[in-house]
Design an enzyme around this catalytic site. Structure first.
Site, PDB file in Angstrom:
ATOM      1  N   ARG A  54       0.848  -1.189   0.000  1.00  0.00           N
ATOM      2  CA  ARG A  54       0.000   0.000   0.000  1.00  0.00           C
ATOM      3  C   ARG A  54       0.887   1.243   0.000  1.00  0.00           C
ATOM      4  O   ARG A  54       1.645   1.472   0.930  1.00  0.00           O
ATOM      5  CB  ARG A  54      -0.908  -0.006   1.239  1.00  0.00           C
ATOM      6  CG  ARG A  54      -1.794   1.222   1.342  1.00  0.00           C
ATOM      7  CD  ARG A  54      -2.729   1.130   2.549  1.00  0.00           C
ATOM      8  NE  ARG A  54      -3.467   2.376   2.695  1.00  0.00           N
ATOM      9  CZ  ARG A  54      -3.350   3.227   3.712  1.00  0.00           C
ATOM     10  NH1 ARG A  54      -2.519   2.950   4.703  1.00  0.00           N
ATOM     11  NH2 ARG A  54      -4.044   4.341   3.750  1.00  0.00           N
ATOM     12  N   HIS A  76      -2.944  10.913   0.672  1.00  0.00           N
ATOM     13  CA  HIS A  76      -2.406  10.718   2.017  1.00  0.00           C
ATOM     14  C   HIS A  76      -1.816  12.050   2.477  1.00  0.00           C
ATOM     15  O   HIS A  76      -0.626  12.155   2.784  1.00  0.00           O
ATOM     16  CB  HIS A  76      -1.367   9.599   2.037  1.00  0.00           C
ATOM     17  CG  HIS A  76      -1.126   9.016   3.394  1.00  0.00           C
ATOM     18  ND1 HIS A  76      -1.118   7.657   3.643  1.00  0.00           N
ATOM     19  CD2 HIS A  76      -0.877   9.595   4.592  1.00  0.00           C
ATOM     20  CE1 HIS A  76      -0.872   7.433   4.924  1.00  0.00           C
ATOM     21  NE2 HIS A  76      -0.710   8.615   5.526  1.00  0.00           N
ATOM     22  N   GLU A  88      -7.348   8.376   6.228  1.00  0.00           N
ATOM     23  CA  GLU A  88      -7.634   9.062   7.486  1.00  0.00           C
ATOM     24  C   GLU A  88      -8.133  10.500   7.292  1.00  0.00           C
ATOM     25  O   GLU A  88      -7.492  11.468   7.722  1.00  0.00           O
ATOM     26  CB  GLU A  88      -6.393   9.053   8.387  1.00  0.00           C
ATOM     27  CG  GLU A  88      -5.948   7.663   8.768  1.00  0.00           C
ATOM     28  CD  GLU A  88      -4.780   7.648   9.758  1.00  0.00           C
ATOM     29  OE1 GLU A  88      -4.507   6.570  10.315  1.00  0.00           O
ATOM     30  OE2 GLU A  88      -4.173   8.706   9.990  1.00  0.00           O
ATOM     31  N   ASN A 146      -7.517   1.662  10.110  1.00  0.00           N
ATOM     32  CA  ASN A 146      -6.241   1.953  10.772  1.00  0.00           C
ATOM     33  C   ASN A 146      -6.474   2.000  12.273  1.00  0.00           C
ATOM     34  O   ASN A 146      -7.395   2.667  12.740  1.00  0.00           O
ATOM     35  CB  ASN A 146      -5.683   3.302  10.315  1.00  0.00           C
ATOM     36  CG  ASN A 146      -5.197   3.287   8.880  1.00  0.00           C
ATOM     37  OD1 ASN A 146      -5.267   2.273   8.195  1.00  0.00           O
ATOM     38  ND2 ASN A 146      -4.699   4.423   8.417  1.00  0.00           N
ATOM     39  N   TYR A 193      -4.299   2.124  16.203  1.00  0.00           N
ATOM     40  CA  TYR A 193      -3.068   2.189  16.988  1.00  0.00           C
ATOM     41  C   TYR A 193      -3.322   2.122  18.490  1.00  0.00           C
ATOM     42  O   TYR A 193      -2.564   1.490  19.218  1.00  0.00           O
ATOM     43  CB  TYR A 193      -2.295   3.473  16.661  1.00  0.00           C
ATOM     44  CG  TYR A 193      -1.753   3.485  15.258  1.00  0.00           C
ATOM     45  CD1 TYR A 193      -0.543   2.867  14.956  1.00  0.00           C
ATOM     46  CD2 TYR A 193      -2.445   4.095  14.218  1.00  0.00           C
ATOM     47  CE1 TYR A 193      -0.033   2.847  13.670  1.00  0.00           C
ATOM     48  CE2 TYR A 193      -1.946   4.087  12.924  1.00  0.00           C
ATOM     49  CZ  TYR A 193      -0.746   3.463  12.649  1.00  0.00           C
ATOM     50  OH  TYR A 193      -0.253   3.445  11.366  1.00  0.00           O
ATOM     51  N   GLU A 231      -3.476  -0.100   8.313  1.00  0.00           N
ATOM     52  CA  GLU A 231      -2.328   0.346   9.109  1.00  0.00           C
ATOM     53  C   GLU A 231      -2.470  -0.183  10.528  1.00  0.00           C
ATOM     54  O   GLU A 231      -3.531  -0.082  11.135  1.00  0.00           O
ATOM     55  CB  GLU A 231      -2.225   1.876   9.196  1.00  0.00           C
ATOM     56  CG  GLU A 231      -1.731   2.579   7.967  1.00  0.00           C
ATOM     57  CD  GLU A 231      -1.596   4.086   8.191  1.00  0.00           C
ATOM     58  OE1 GLU A 231      -1.354   4.507   9.350  1.00  0.00           O
ATOM     59  OE2 GLU A 231      -1.757   4.840   7.211  1.00  0.00           O
TER      60      GLU A 231
END
Length: 469
Positions: free
Chosen positions: A77, A121, A166, A294, A296, A371
């Protein structure tokens, strides 16, 4: 769930972003982006770091594709720098820029790797920001033209087109808190940016459907797991409000075809949402082959009591302004460790919780982890090896969380580790390293960390219990 066996069809990949790795900021006709401007503005990034050189991927892409192939990954990606292929964000396309990505795509295909291209991005052409940026509807229309040009050039070879990465960060960190480019602190502009990013997604998605019907279409969202500090009505309402801003502001129009009514009511003091035109929500809701997720860390909130010192431990950078528009009476609380070098809490259980929520609310929507990863303070030993055991533990636990979600019915079809390479980490410059491959920024030498060797074994076997470093 360490004994879980991922099927052969499960996609193992890695991810990067153009401004974070490419460098060559002024070469071959590339125009200026908002991140060029932002990073060159004193005080905006740690140590004044910029993406001028980054990981020099523009010149070293063949070497980097060799690492991807050696890792045995099924997909890569990457993102396309809008100002590299269309300087200024409108008008004539730059042949040299398109040729770079064409060579990259061909190189991936030659190595048996699926190209997964992200159209945006975060590197908006500066000229478009000067004309209003994402707060302006015109930017969404220009994005549609950009999508037509790049999909027309590469569409027959790209496996998956991802419209946006995002948009939460682009809108709220860029236009509300100002900790990302373009660095504005205008709450009403941030909400307008939310809508125009959503609109850009819908317009570009329809370009993909018409121009490259055989390709998969996706979007990548950094969805938040928001938990309440207590079961009080006020704290639960704080969760609802933050969930609306963080998640449903994008999931609503993209997957349900409408903005949630509570979001509009919560933010009525900031904007009347008149920038949403008749028919926009229908345009935004283009069917997706894959929803990119994504993840985290998680978020803990409570209602502010109006007396105690405010807490803003949301993990999204320090600023006098908040990204959380019309939520000034919500506290973001510190959470127990351990933490990554970003100061983010490590909470794989919340990852499973998020994936199961998506399964529950959108049962027919396939998911892809686009991600997931961690920054740690890596140490290069005397013999040149990098034993990043904490990163391996983070990846192992979060991939086990994906296995848990799959075992409970979540349709997760792949996992992309963030990141292939150490890179320019936005406002944190070169201080935070997410890569499974180390980059020496003085020499640009790439060195596999132990996590890269571990991930290679996982990609080969699909078994966490057989992956060793």
């Amino acid at each position: 769930m360490t004994g879980y066996v991922f099927p052969e069809s499960f996609v193992w990949g890695s991810a990067t972003a153009s401004y974070q790795i490419e460098g060559a900021a002024t070469e071959d006709g590339r125009g200026r982006s908002i991140w060029d401007t932002y990073s060159h503005t004193p005080g905006r990034t740690l140590n004044g770091d910029t993406g001028d050189v980054a990981a020099d991927h523009y010149h070293r892409w063949r070497e980097d594709l060799g690492h991807i192939a050696e890792l045995g990954l099924g997909a890569y990606r990457f993102s396309i720098a809008w100002p590299r292929v269309q300087p200024g964000g409108s008008g004539k396309f730059n042949r040299a820029g398109i040729d770079f990505y064409s060579r990259l795509v061909d190189g991936l295909l030659e190595r048996g790797v699926r190209p997964v291209a992200t159209m945006y991005h975060w590197d908006l052409p500066q000229e478009l920001e000067d004309a209003g940026g994402w707060a302006s509807r015109e930017t969404a229309l220009r994005f549609e033209e950009y999508a037509a040009g790049i999909v027309g050039a590469l569409g027959d070879r790209v496996h998956t087109w991802t419209t946006l990465n995002e948009p939460w960060c682009s809108a709220y960190l860029g236009y509300a808190s100002g900790v990302h480019a373009p660095g504005r602190t205008e709450p009403a502009a941030a909400l307008a940016a939310v809508h125009h990013l959503n609109l850009a997604h819908g317009l570009a998605g329809r370009v993909v459907r018409e121009t490259a019907p055989a390709a998969d279409l996706s979007v990548t969202l950094n969805l938040h797991v928001v938990r309440a500090a207590s079961d009080s009505e006020a704290d639960l309402d704080a969760v609802r409000r933050i969930d609306a801003l963080a998640n449903r502001a994008f999931l609503g129009p993209m997957l349900d075809g409408a903005y949630p009514a509570d979001l509009l009511a919560d933010t009525a003091s900031v904007t009347d949402w008149s920038f949403v035109h008749d028919g926009d929500e229908k345009l935004i809701a283009v069917p997706l082959d894959m929803l990119g997720v994504n993840y985290y860390s998680s978020t803990l909130v409570r209602a502010w009591d109006g007396v105690s010192p405010r807490s803003d431990a949301d993990g999204h950078g320090q600023s006098a302004a908040t990204p959380w528009v019309a939520a000034d009476d919500v506290d973001f609380l510190p959470q127990p460790g351990p933490y990554t070098a970003m100061g983010w809490n490590i909470d794989p259980e919340a990852f499973t919780e998020l994936l199961l929520r998506l399964r529950r609310e959108y049962p027919s929507q396939p998911l892809m982890i686009t991600e997931n990863g961690a920054a740690f303070d890596d140490v290069v030993s005397a013999d040149g090896t990098i034993s990043d055991d904490r990163r391996i533990d983070y990846l192992r636990r979060h991939i086990a969380a994906v296995a848990d979600a799959r075992a409970q019915g979540a349709d997760v079809r792949g996992y992309f580790v963030w990141s292939l390479l150490d890179n320019f980490e936005w406002g944190y410059g070169y201080d935070r390293r997410f890569g499974i491959i180390r980059v020496d920024y003085d020499t640009q030498v790439r060195t596999w960390k132990q996590s890269a060797h571990w991930y290679k074994q996982l990609a080969a076997t699909g078994r966490l219990d057989q992956a060793t470093s």
